[in-house]
Write a protein that holds these residues in place. Structure first.
Motif, PDB file in Angstrom:
ATOM      1  N   ILE A 263       0.787  -1.129  -0.117  1.00  0.00           N
ATOM      2  CA  ILE A 263       0.106  -0.097   0.038  1.00  0.00           C
ATOM      3  C   ILE A 263       0.827   1.202   0.150  1.00  0.00           C
ATOM      4  CG2 ILE A 263      -0.393   0.036   2.537  1.00  0.00           C
ATOM      5  CD1 ILE A 263      -2.979   0.807   0.051  1.00  0.00           C
ATOM      6  N   ASN A 264       2.070   1.258   0.559  1.00  0.00           N
ATOM      7  CA  ASN A 264       2.929   2.378   0.757  1.00  0.00           C
ATOM      8  C   ASN A 264       3.368   2.711  -0.673  1.00  0.00           C
ATOM      9  OD1 ASN A 264       2.436   2.922   3.316  1.00  0.00           O
ATOM     10  ND2 ASN A 264       4.125   1.683   4.333  1.00  0.00           N
ATOM     11  N   ASN A 265       4.056   1.667  -1.303  1.00  0.00           N
ATOM     12  CA  ASN A 265       4.623   1.894  -2.939  1.00  0.00           C
ATOM     13  C   ASN A 265       3.432   2.212  -3.583  1.00  0.00           C
ATOM     14  OD1 ASN A 265       7.083   1.138  -1.958  1.00  0.00           O
ATOM     15  ND2 ASN A 265       6.743  -0.691  -2.906  1.00  0.00           N
ATOM     16  N   LEU A 266       2.092   1.950  -3.452  1.00  0.00           N
ATOM     17  CA  LEU A 266       0.752   2.337  -4.426  1.00  0.00           C
ATOM     18  C   LEU A 266       0.691   3.502  -4.048  1.00  0.00           C
ATOM     19  CD1 LEU A 266      -1.031   0.767  -6.213  1.00  0.00           C
ATOM     20  CD2 LEU A 266      -2.652   0.399  -4.184  1.00  0.00           C
ATOM     21  N   ARG A 267       0.374   4.190  -2.755  1.00  0.00           N
ATOM     22  CA  ARG A 267       0.336   5.587  -2.663  1.00  0.00           C
ATOM     23  C   ARG A 267       1.281   6.534  -3.028  1.00  0.00           C
ATOM     24  NH1 ARG A 267      -4.754   5.092  -2.017  1.00  0.00           N
ATOM     25  NH2 ARG A 267      -5.533   4.039  -0.076  1.00  0.00           N
ATOM     26  N   GLU A 268       2.392   6.194  -3.022  1.00  0.00           N
ATOM     27  CA  GLU A 268       3.656   6.791  -3.545  1.00  0.00           C
ATOM     28  C   GLU A 268       3.547   7.045  -4.989  1.00  0.00           C
ATOM     29  OE1 GLU A 268       8.569   6.688  -3.714  1.00  0.00           O
ATOM     30  OE2 GLU A 268       7.640   5.685  -2.012  1.00  0.00           O
ATOM     31  N   ASN A 269       3.227   5.714  -5.756  1.00  0.00           N
ATOM     32  CA  ASN A 269       3.119   5.880  -7.162  1.00  0.00           C
ATOM     33  C   ASN A 269       1.970   6.681  -7.593  1.00  0.00           C
ATOM     34  OD1 ASN A 269       5.297   4.286  -7.568  1.00  0.00           O
ATOM     35  ND2 ASN A 269       4.093   2.505  -7.934  1.00  0.00           N
ATOM     36  N   GLN A 270       0.872   6.626  -6.839  1.00  0.00           N
ATOM     37  CA  GLN A 270      -0.356   7.758  -7.087  1.00  0.00           C
ATOM     38  C   GLN A 270       0.033   8.697  -6.935  1.00  0.00           C
ATOM     39  OE1 GLN A 270      -3.360   6.278  -4.434  1.00  0.00           O
ATOM     40  NE2 GLN A 270      -3.890   4.559  -5.604  1.00  0.00           N
ATOM     41  N   GLU A 271       0.847   9.429  -5.939  1.00  0.00           N
ATOM     42  CA  GLU A 271       1.356  10.740  -5.863  1.00  0.00           C
ATOM     43  C   GLU A 271       2.279  11.125  -6.920  1.00  0.00           C
ATOM     44  OE1 GLU A 271       3.071  11.003  -1.863  1.00  0.00           O
ATOM     45  OE2 GLU A 271       1.165  10.338  -0.750  1.00  0.00           O
ATOM     46  N   ASN A 272       3.113  10.299  -7.114  1.00  0.00           N
ATOM     47  CA  ASN A 272       3.901  10.779  -8.376  1.00  0.00           C
ATOM     48  C   ASN A 272       3.182  11.035  -9.711  1.00  0.00           C
ATOM     49  OD1 ASN A 272       6.284  10.699  -7.112  1.00  0.00           O
ATOM     50  ND2 ASN A 272       6.765   8.293  -7.201  1.00  0.00           N
ATOM     51  N   LEU A 273       2.244  10.144 -10.030  1.00  0.00           N
ATOM     52  CA  LEU A 273       1.472  10.239 -10.943  1.00  0.00           C
ATOM     53  C   LEU A 273       0.529  11.361 -11.097  1.00  0.00           C
ATOM     54  CD1 LEU A 273       0.358   6.586 -11.490  1.00  0.00           C
ATOM     55  CD2 LEU A 273       1.540   7.806 -13.125  1.00  0.00           C
TER      56      LEU A 273
ATOM     57  N   SER B  96       4.204  -2.038 -20.827  1.00  0.00           N
ATOM     58  CA  SER B  96       5.034  -1.870 -22.139  1.00  0.00           C
ATOM     59  C   SER B  96       6.513  -1.966 -21.433  1.00  0.00           C
ATOM     60  CB  SER B  96       5.306  -0.390 -22.689  1.00  0.00           C
ATOM     61  OG  SER B  96       5.673   0.526 -21.653  1.00  0.00           O
ATOM     62  N   SER B  97       7.479  -2.099 -22.253  1.00  0.00           N
ATOM     63  CA  SER B  97       8.695  -2.346 -21.559  1.00  0.00           C
ATOM     64  C   SER B  97       9.603  -0.882 -21.210  1.00  0.00           C
ATOM     65  CB  SER B  97       9.767  -2.902 -22.886  1.00  0.00           C
ATOM     66  OG  SER B  97       9.758  -2.122 -24.035  1.00  0.00           O
ATOM     67  N   GLN B  98       8.972   0.337 -21.512  1.00  0.00           N
ATOM     68  CA  GLN B  98       9.289   1.453 -21.055  1.00  0.00           C
ATOM     69  C   GLN B  98       9.073   1.873 -19.594  1.00  0.00           C
ATOM     70  OE1 GLN B  98       7.760   4.728 -23.797  1.00  0.00           O
ATOM     71  NE2 GLN B  98       8.997   6.360 -22.190  1.00  0.00           N
ATOM     72  N   LYS B  99      10.243   1.828 -18.774  1.00  0.00           N
ATOM     73  CA  LYS B  99      10.147   2.166 -17.383  1.00  0.00           C
ATOM     74  C   LYS B  99       9.753   3.517 -17.129  1.00  0.00           C
ATOM     75  CE  LYS B  99      12.418   0.868 -13.271  1.00  0.00           C
ATOM     76  NZ  LYS B  99      11.255   0.428 -12.553  1.00  0.00           N
ATOM     77  N   ILE B 100       8.904   3.832 -16.100  1.00  0.00           N
ATOM     78  CA  ILE B 100       8.392   5.176 -15.818  1.00  0.00           C
ATOM     79  C   ILE B 100       9.584   5.791 -14.903  1.00  0.00           C
ATOM     80  CG2 ILE B 100       6.627   6.469 -14.458  1.00  0.00           C
ATOM     81  CD1 ILE B 100       4.575   4.614 -15.790  1.00  0.00           C
ATOM     82  N   ASP B 101      10.034   7.079 -15.488  1.00  0.00           N
ATOM     83  CA  ASP B 101      10.891   7.665 -14.408  1.00  0.00           C
ATOM     84  C   ASP B 101      10.186   8.945 -14.006  1.00  0.00           C
ATOM     85  OD1 ASP B 101      13.139   6.032 -14.707  1.00  0.00           O
ATOM     86  OD2 ASP B 101      13.533   6.672 -16.759  1.00  0.00           O
ATOM     87  N   TYR B 102       9.768   9.090 -12.852  1.00  0.00           N
ATOM     88  CA  TYR B 102       9.235  10.151 -12.454  1.00  0.00           C
ATOM     89  C   TYR B 102       9.987  11.299 -12.191  1.00  0.00           C
ATOM     90  CZ  TYR B 102       5.419   6.763 -11.620  1.00  0.00           C
ATOM     91  OH  TYR B 102       4.427   5.754 -11.721  1.00  0.00           O
TER      92      TYR B 102
END
Length: 142
Positions: A3-13, A136-142
């Motif tokens: 859940i912590n990684n998920l919330r962090e990813n949401q904030e980054n998005l 995809s194979s493209q990594k997301i770099d926030y």
């Protein structure tokens, strides 16, 4: 994913979306609810009406696609692509703020499925959709 990684990813998005030219054009605002569902609010803008005075279906489809995409995107560290979007238009709308909400149907290792709904200010359902998204194979770099 915890859940912590998920919330962090949401904030980054949310920050990531702030940089998108589409955000400025449509004046969309992205938020997440406690269940992790993405929601987009867009104020009414007459410039997005078709010739008969209602909001164009392409704009409605974009709101629905965004809600689905941003609902599943936090589960991946890679860019995802919309591979299928099925939209059912239930009624026309004009003069009202619009809100689209995504909901997860299934998150898989490489492919995810969502259900989305779009409402006007009076909470009247304007359209519904389903979406399929592929990692995809493209990594997301926030």
């Amino acid at each position: 994913m915890d859940i912590n990684n998920l919330r962090e990813n949401q904030e980054n998005l949310i920050k990531f979306f702030e940089l998108a030219p589409m955000k400025r054009t449509f004046k969309m605002v992205l938020t997440y609810d406690k269940q992790g569902c993405a929601a987009f609010d867009m104020p009414y803008q007459e410039k997005f009406n078709h010739a008969l005075g209602s909001v164009h279906g392409g704009v409605i489809s974009t709101l629905l696609d965004n809600a689905g995409w941003f609902t599943v995107a936090p589960y991946y560290d890679y860019w995802i692509s919309t591979v299928d979007l099925q939209v059912q238009f239930l009624k026309h709308t004009s003069g009202s703020k619009l809100t689209s909400i995504g909901e997860i149907v299934k998150v898989g290792k490489n492919m995810s499925f969502t259900r989305m709904e779009l409402f006007d200010e009076e909470k009247s359902k304007i359209a519904v959709a389903t979406g399929t998204f592929l990692k995809s194979s493209q990594k997301i770099d926030y």
